[in-house]
Scaffold this motif. Structure first.
Motif, PDB file in Angstrom:
ATOM      1  N   SER A   1      -4.863  19.466  20.976  1.00  0.00           N
ATOM      2  CA  SER A   1      -5.745  18.459  20.378  1.00  0.00           C
ATOM      3  C   SER A   1      -5.688  18.532  18.853  1.00  0.00           C
ATOM      4  O   SER A   1      -5.735  19.619  18.270  1.00  0.00           O
TER       5      SER A   1
ATOM      6  N   THR B   1      -4.963  14.078  24.295  1.00  0.00           N
ATOM      7  CA  THR B   1      -6.304  13.512  24.108  1.00  0.00           C
ATOM      8  C   THR B   1      -7.272  14.178  25.078  1.00  0.00           C
ATOM      9  O   THR B   1      -7.024  14.207  26.288  1.00  0.00           O
TER      10      THR B   1
ATOM     11  N   GLU C   1       0.803  12.005  16.294  1.00  0.00           N
ATOM     12  CA  GLU C   1       0.206  11.237  17.391  1.00  0.00           C
ATOM     13  C   GLU C   1       0.610   9.769  17.313  1.00  0.00           C
ATOM     14  O   GLU C   1       0.942   9.152  18.323  1.00  0.00           O
TER      15      GLU C   1
END
Length: 225
Positions: A164, A111, A218
Motif C-alpha cells: 500500500s 489497494t 500506481e
C-alpha cells in the motif's frame, strides 16, 4: 542496483550517505551507530522506489538497530524488532517477489479495502496497549515515545507488506517520532548518537519522496492494466 534511477535519486542517496558519514566522524560516533544510520537511509530509498531489495536491507536494519537499541537500553525495541519485525520483513520479501510489475520494474501497488483498514486500526490500538506494558516491564527508556515508535513501525511495515502507498504516510510519522526518540539523549549530551537523529531526518525526505513515487507507480500500472 541503480538501473532506472533518476539523477535526483542518486544525488539524494549519495549526499545522504556522505552527510551521515561525516557527522559520525566529526562527533566521534560509534561505527555501529553510523553504519546503522547509513543502511537505514539506503533501505528507505529502496522502499520508496518499490524495490524488493529494500525489504532485504530491512533484515540488516533489524539486526543493526537492535544492537544500537540494546546499547542504549531500549530493550523493548530489541524484542519487538527481533520477534515481530524480522519475520514481517521476511513475509514482505516473499509478498513483493510474488507481485512484481514488469513495466515499472518494481512492486505492484495494492489497494486496501475499508474492512481491512478497520481491522488494522483496532489491532493497532490493542497492540499499543500490549507493547506499552511490555516495554514498561523491561524499564525501557522514553517509554511512551518508544511504544508509539514501535506500533507506528509495525503499521508501516504491515502496509508495506500489503503493498500500500499509505505505508509511507506512517513512515513519515515514524521519522518524526524517531527524531524525538533519539533527539532527547542527544540534547542531554550524547552527541555520539547524532547519526541516529540525522537518519530519520534524511529518511523523512526519502519517505515523502516515497509517497510521490508510489502514486506515480500506481498511475503507470493502472494505465497498463
Amino acid at each position: 542496483m541503480f538501473k532506472g534511477w533518476t539523477k535526483f535519486e542518486k544525488v539524494l542517496l549519495f549526499s545522504s550517505v556522505i552527510l551521515v558519514g561525516l557527522v559520525g566522524i566529526i562527533f566521534k560516533a560509534e561505527t555501529l551507530t553510523t553504519i546503522c544510520s547509513i543502511v537505514g537511509i539506503i533501505t528507505a530509498l529502496l522502499l520508496a522506489k518499490g524495490k524488493n531489495l529494500g525489504q532485504i536491507f530491512g533484515l540488516l536494519i533489524v539486526a543493526l538497530y537492535s544492537m544500537v537499541s540494546f546499547k542504549n537500553k531500549y530493550y523493548g525495541e530489541v524484542i519487538i524488532y527481533l520477534c515481530i519485525m524480522l519475520p514481517m520483513y521476511i513475509i514482505g520479501i516473499i509478498s513483493w517477489l510474488k507481485h512484481q510489475n514488469k513495466e515499472t520494474n518494481s512492486v505492484e501497488v495494492n489497494t486496501i479495502k475499508t474492512k481491512e483498514w478497520i481491522s488494522v486500526f483496532i489491532a493497532s490500538i490493542l497492540a499499543f496497549i500490549g507493547i506499552y506494558f511490555l516495554l514498561k516491564a523491561f524499564n525501557t527508556s522514553q517509554l511512551f515515545i518508544s511504544s508509539l515508535s514501535v506500533i507506528d513501525s509495525l503499521f508501516a511495515i504491515y502496509l508495506g507488506i500489503r503493498r500500500s502507498k499509505y505505508s509511507f504516510y506512517f513512515y513519515v510519522v515514524n521519522d518524526l517520532i524517531l527524531i524525538a526518540l533519539w533527539g532527547i539523549p542527544v540534547i542531554s549530551g550524547s552527541l555520539i548518537l547524532l547519526p541516529m537523529v540525522f537518519n530519520p531526518i534524511i529518511n523523512l525526505i526519502n519517505d515523502i519522496y516515497g509517497i510521490y513515487n508510489w502514486k506515480k507507480l500506481e498511475k503507470i500500472q493502472n494505465v497498463n492494466i
